[in-house]
Scaffold this motif. Structure first.
Motif, PDB file in Angstrom:
ATOM      1  N   ILE A  20     -22.491   6.861  46.217  1.00 20.41           N
ATOM      2  CA  ILE A  20     -21.760   6.264  45.098  1.00 20.41           C
ATOM      3  C   ILE A  20     -21.020   5.015  45.559  1.00 20.41           C
ATOM      4  CG2 ILE A  20     -19.797   6.633  43.534  1.00 20.41           C
ATOM      5  CD1 ILE A  20     -20.820   9.651  43.471  1.00 20.41           C
ATOM      6  N   ILE A  21     -20.365   5.096  46.714  1.00 24.11           N
ATOM      7  CA  ILE A  21     -19.623   3.946  47.240  1.00 24.11           C
ATOM      8  C   ILE A  21     -20.548   2.763  47.506  1.00 24.11           C
ATOM      9  CG2 ILE A  21     -18.363   3.123  49.278  1.00 24.11           C
ATOM     10  CD1 ILE A  21     -17.008   5.886  49.368  1.00 24.11           C
ATOM     11  N   HIS A  22     -21.773   3.033  47.935  1.00 24.85           N
ATOM     12  CA  HIS A  22     -22.720   1.961  48.259  1.00 24.85           C
ATOM     13  C   HIS A  22     -23.531   1.492  47.044  1.00 24.85           C
ATOM     14  CE1 HIS A  22     -22.085   1.807  52.584  1.00 24.85           C
ATOM     15  NE2 HIS A  22     -22.036   3.128  52.584  1.00 24.85           N
ATOM     16  N   ALA A  23     -23.291   2.083  45.874  1.00 27.94           N
ATOM     17  CA  ALA A  23     -24.048   1.712  44.680  1.00 27.94           C
ATOM     18  C   ALA A  23     -23.611   0.349  44.149  1.00 27.94           C
ATOM     19  CB  ALA A  23     -23.868   2.769  43.597  1.00 27.94           C
ATOM     20  N   SER A  24     -24.556  -0.391  43.585  1.00 24.33           N
ATOM     21  CA  SER A  24     -24.229  -1.684  42.977  1.00 24.33           C
ATOM     22  C   SER A  24     -23.222  -1.519  41.852  1.00 24.33           C
ATOM     23  CB  SER A  24     -25.502  -2.341  42.428  1.00 24.33           C
ATOM     24  OG  SER A  24     -26.432  -2.591  43.460  1.00 24.33           O
ATOM     25  N   ALA A  25     -23.371  -0.470  41.061  1.00 23.77           N
ATOM     26  CA  ALA A  25     -22.461  -0.244  39.937  1.00 23.77           C
ATOM     27  C   ALA A  25     -21.034  -0.026  40.407  1.00 23.77           C
ATOM     28  CB  ALA A  25     -22.937   0.951  39.107  1.00 23.77           C
ATOM     29  N   PHE A  26     -20.880   0.581  41.578  1.00 22.28           N
ATOM     30  CA  PHE A  26     -19.531   0.794  42.110  1.00 22.28           C
ATOM     31  C   PHE A  26     -18.913  -0.541  42.506  1.00 22.28           C
ATOM     32  CE2 PHE A  26     -16.487   1.964  45.494  1.00 22.28           C
ATOM     33  CZ  PHE A  26     -15.704   2.869  44.780  1.00 22.28           C
TER      34      PHE A  26
ATOM     35  N   LEU B  68     -18.124   4.716  36.425  1.00 20.65           N
ATOM     36  CA  LEU B  68     -19.270   3.836  36.680  1.00 20.65           C
ATOM     37  C   LEU B  68     -19.898   3.312  35.392  1.00 20.65           C
ATOM     38  CD1 LEU B  68     -21.226   5.596  39.592  1.00 20.65           C
ATOM     39  CD2 LEU B  68     -19.774   3.560  39.733  1.00 20.65           C
ATOM     40  N   GLY B  69     -19.807   4.081  34.315  1.00 18.86           N
ATOM     41  CA  GLY B  69     -20.477   3.699  33.079  1.00 18.86           C
ATOM     42  C   GLY B  69     -19.680   2.785  32.176  1.00 18.86           C
ATOM     43  N   HIS B  70     -18.493   2.364  32.625  1.00 13.31           N
ATOM     44  CA  HIS B  70     -17.680   1.510  31.763  1.00 13.31           C
ATOM     45  C   HIS B  70     -18.303   0.139  31.583  1.00 13.31           C
ATOM     46  CE1 HIS B  70     -14.053   3.136  30.038  1.00 13.31           C
ATOM     47  NE2 HIS B  70     -13.872   3.893  31.109  1.00 13.31           N
ATOM     48  N   THR B  71     -18.135  -0.376  30.386  1.00 11.36           N
ATOM     49  CA  THR B  71     -18.596  -1.710  30.015  1.00 11.36           C
ATOM     50  C   THR B  71     -17.650  -2.769  30.579  1.00 11.36           C
ATOM     51  OG1 THR B  71     -17.213  -1.723  28.049  1.00 11.36           O
ATOM     52  CG2 THR B  71     -19.429  -0.783  27.823  1.00 11.36           C
ATOM     53  N   PRO B  72     -17.996  -4.053  30.455  1.00  8.00           N
ATOM     54  CA  PRO B  72     -16.970  -5.073  30.699  1.00  8.00           C
ATOM     55  C   PRO B  72     -15.858  -4.921  29.663  1.00  8.00           C
ATOM     56  CG  PRO B  72     -18.906  -6.044  29.650  1.00  8.00           C
ATOM     57  CD  PRO B  72     -19.275  -4.638  30.035  1.00  8.00           C
ATOM     58  N   PHE B  73     -14.671  -5.312  30.022  1.00  7.61           N
ATOM     59  CA  PHE B  73     -13.502  -5.314  29.139  1.00  7.61           C
ATOM     60  C   PHE B  73     -13.011  -3.913  28.783  1.00  7.61           C
ATOM     61  CE2 PHE B  73     -16.313  -8.926  27.642  1.00  7.61           C
ATOM     62  CZ  PHE B  73     -15.797  -9.862  28.529  1.00  7.61           C
ATOM     63  N   GLY B  74     -13.287  -2.946  29.647  1.00  8.78           N
ATOM     64  CA  GLY B  74     -12.706  -1.619  29.500  1.00  8.78           C
ATOM     65  C   GLY B  74     -13.059  -0.933  28.190  1.00  8.78           C
ATOM     66  N   HIS B  75     -12.073  -0.193  27.653  1.00  6.58           N
ATOM     67  CA  HIS B  75     -12.320   0.565  26.428  1.00  6.58           C
ATOM     68  C   HIS B  75     -12.574  -0.356  25.240  1.00  6.58           C
ATOM     69  CE1 HIS B  75     -11.647   4.579  27.997  1.00  6.58           C
ATOM     70  NE2 HIS B  75     -10.610   4.126  28.656  1.00  6.58           N
ATOM     71  N   THR B  76     -12.051  -1.580  25.285  1.00  7.85           N
ATOM     72  CA  THR B  76     -12.329  -2.531  24.208  1.00  7.85           C
ATOM     73  C   THR B  76     -13.815  -2.859  24.155  1.00  7.85           C
ATOM     74  OG1 THR B  76     -10.130  -3.500  24.457  1.00  7.85           O
ATOM     75  CG2 THR B  76     -11.774  -4.799  23.287  1.00  7.85           C
ATOM     76  N   GLY B  77     -14.401  -3.124  25.318  1.00 13.68           N
ATOM     77  CA  GLY B  77     -15.833  -3.390  25.371  1.00 13.68           C
ATOM     78  C   GLY B  77     -16.652  -2.184  24.954  1.00 13.68           C
ATOM     79  N   GLU B  78     -16.199  -0.991  25.374  1.00 14.61           N
ATOM     80  CA  GLU B  78     -16.915   0.223  24.991  1.00 14.61           C
ATOM     81  C   GLU B  78     -16.878   0.428  23.479  1.00 14.61           C
ATOM     82  OE1 GLU B  78     -17.179   5.016  25.910  1.00 14.61           O
ATOM     83  OE2 GLU B  78     -15.548   3.847  26.789  1.00 14.61           O
ATOM     84  N   ASP B  79     -15.714   0.218  22.863  1.00 16.15           N
ATOM     85  CA  ASP B  79     -15.605   0.378  21.412  1.00 16.15           C
ATOM     86  C   ASP B  79     -16.546  -0.574  20.690  1.00 16.15           C
ATOM     87  OD1 ASP B  79     -13.651   2.287  21.828  1.00 16.15           O
ATOM     88  OD2 ASP B  79     -11.967   0.952  21.364  1.00 16.15           O
TER      89      ASP B  79
ATOM     90  N   LEU C 277     -30.634   3.943  36.487  1.00 15.64           N
ATOM     91  CA  LEU C 277     -30.479   2.491  36.498  1.00 15.64           C
ATOM     92  C   LEU C 277     -30.280   1.900  37.886  1.00 15.64           C
ATOM     93  CD1 LEU C 277     -28.322   1.960  33.280  1.00 15.64           C
ATOM     94  CD2 LEU C 277     -30.788   1.691  33.565  1.00 15.64           C
ATOM     95  N   GLU C 278     -29.710   2.659  38.819  1.00 24.63           N
ATOM     96  CA  GLU C 278     -29.664   2.190  40.207  1.00 24.63           C
ATOM     97  C   GLU C 278     -31.071   2.337  40.786  1.00 24.63           C
ATOM     98  OE1 GLU C 278     -27.185   1.162  42.569  1.00 24.63           O
ATOM     99  OE2 GLU C 278     -25.885   0.750  40.846  1.00 24.63           O
ATOM    100  N   ARG C 279     -31.654   1.236  41.218  1.00 24.48           N
ATOM    101  CA  ARG C 279     -33.050   1.276  41.670  1.00 24.48           C
ATOM    102  C   ARG C 279     -33.178   0.597  43.027  1.00 24.48           C
ATOM    103  NH1 ARG C 279     -35.588  -0.193  35.668  1.00 24.48           N
ATOM    104  NH2 ARG C 279     -34.886   1.758  34.680  1.00 24.48           N
TER     105      ARG C 279
END
Length: 381
Positions: free
Chosen positions: A36-42, A97-108, A133-135
């Motif tokens: 997880i630490i080495h993942a791009s998403a992290f 890890l699954g959060h969008t840009p701009f936090g909960h605002t972006g998710e909404d 999605l990590e490939r």
């Protein structure tokens, strides 16, 4: 450290979807944590909003620093309760890890745009990231995490019932995560460590941002007692040190409460195995009712004075517009997505499949990249 009977034991882990030879010097849960630490998403969490947009200040928390703080709190609590610290850290580090840009605002904003296509949920997106999605690996997509870590990411906040978010439903159909039960005690610890971390650091960031000052929070439970203790112990302490000393005591009160209450709950549950924890019917890691009421009061204050502060609301509107512009643009012309995404685009069989690919792409953006792409595509000047 002695492992409790109700703890997750890496020797008894349910394994990975794609069998692998395990490490000779790390447990399977420690290996999950490291992947997880080495993942791009992290790494991308470094440039994703916690409350303030990432570029607004160098000292405000981002999703990355928040996740590190959650993992530190979770590891401490897990150790005190005799739980597996590797699994606890893995779930804590992956929880956003699954959060969008701009936090909960972006998710909404993205959830509203995705409403015709099954919606968007950041917990489900975290599962999709670590399973698909990590490939980077030769033998599988995703990180090929253990069942226990995937379970913890999916349901650390409790059982997931009813209509499942599409990303979670898709994966659960091929790898049953037993979503109708509680997760391990390790995952439950990660969930409460999240509450502890953000309630504490949002007070700190709000003070630093000038959205409120010490006088405004002196009537809040826990906080007022912490400041009184510091003032009695260190009269005349300079304001910055005073703030730090007080807020670290707030942190300590929350951690101690979870440990004391959860020890009692675990004894009362009679749990002799992690299976007993899952079947308990109620969480075994909790705050006391008194402290939970105090935290709700703090949260109400933060909602009014920080999350819905006029300056924050202005920024919320601006970044919502960014997401609302990007999504239809990419839906109309998916060829503008990077080349690495084009095989997925070509495999989309209908509009829903296309929308989910576009949502994956936007959700993976950092704050700065989303702003840069919006400026590139829409600022004709």
């Amino acid at each position: 450290m002695m492992r409790a009977a109700y703890a997750s034991n890496p020797a008894n882990a349910r394994g990975r979807r794609v069998p692998e030879e395990e490490s000779s010097f790390r447990s399977c849960f420690q290996r999950d944590r490291d992947r997880i630490i080495h993942a791009s998403a992290f790494r991308r969490l470094k440039h994703k909003t916690q409350v303030f947009v990432e570029h607004e200040g160098d000292y405000f928390r981002t999703r990355l620093t928040h996740s590190i703080e959650v993992a530190q709190v979770a590891r401490t609590i897990a150790g005190a309760l005799g739980l597996d610290q590797g699994l606890t850290e893995a779930v804590a580090l992956a929880h956003d890890l699954g959060h969008t840009p701009f936090g909960h605002t972006g998710e909404d904003a993205l959830d509203a745009l995705m409403a015709p296509y099954g919606g968007f949920d950041h917990n489900a997106q975290a599962v999709k990231i670590v399973t698909s999605l990590e490939r980077h690996y030769a033998e599988f997509d995703g990180l090929n995490l253990t069942w226990e870590t995937l379970e913890g990411i999916a349901k650390h906040n409790g059982p997931v019932t009813g209509t499942l978010p599409h990303a979670l439903a898709d994966y659960n159909a091929v790898h049953d995560l037993e979503l109708d039960t509680y997760a391990s005690a390790e995952a439950q610890v990660a969930a409460l460590a999240d509450d502890i971390a953000y309630n504490n650091h949002d007070l700190h960031d709000g003070l630093r941002a000038g959205l409120f000052d010490e006088d405004d929070i002196m009537d809040l439970p826990i906080v007022s007692e912490a400041y009184a203790t510091v003032d009695a112990t260190y009269p005349g302490l300079d304001p910055i040190r005073r703030r730090h000393e007080a807020l670290r005591r707030v942190f300590g009160v929350m951690v101690a409460d979870v440990i004391d209450v959860s020890r009692d709950l675990l004894v009362q549950s009679g749990a002799k195995s992690v299976a007993d924890v899952r079947a308990n019917g109620a969480p075994v890691v909790q705050f006391s009712p008194t402290l939970w009421a105090d935290l709700k009061e703090i949260r109400t204050f933060l909602f009014t004075r920080m999350y819905r502060a006029p300056s924050v609301m202005v920024k919320r509107a601006q970044v919502t517009k960014v997401v609302e512009d990007l999504f239809p643009f990419f839906m109309q012309d998916p060829s503008t997505l990077p080349a690495a995404w084009q095989p997925d685009i070509r495999s989309a069989t209908d509009e829903t499949a296309l929308a989910r690919i576009v949502a994956d792409y936007i959700a993976g953006m950092t704050d700065r990249f989303a702003l840069q792409e919006h400026a590139r595509l829409f600022d004709l000047s």
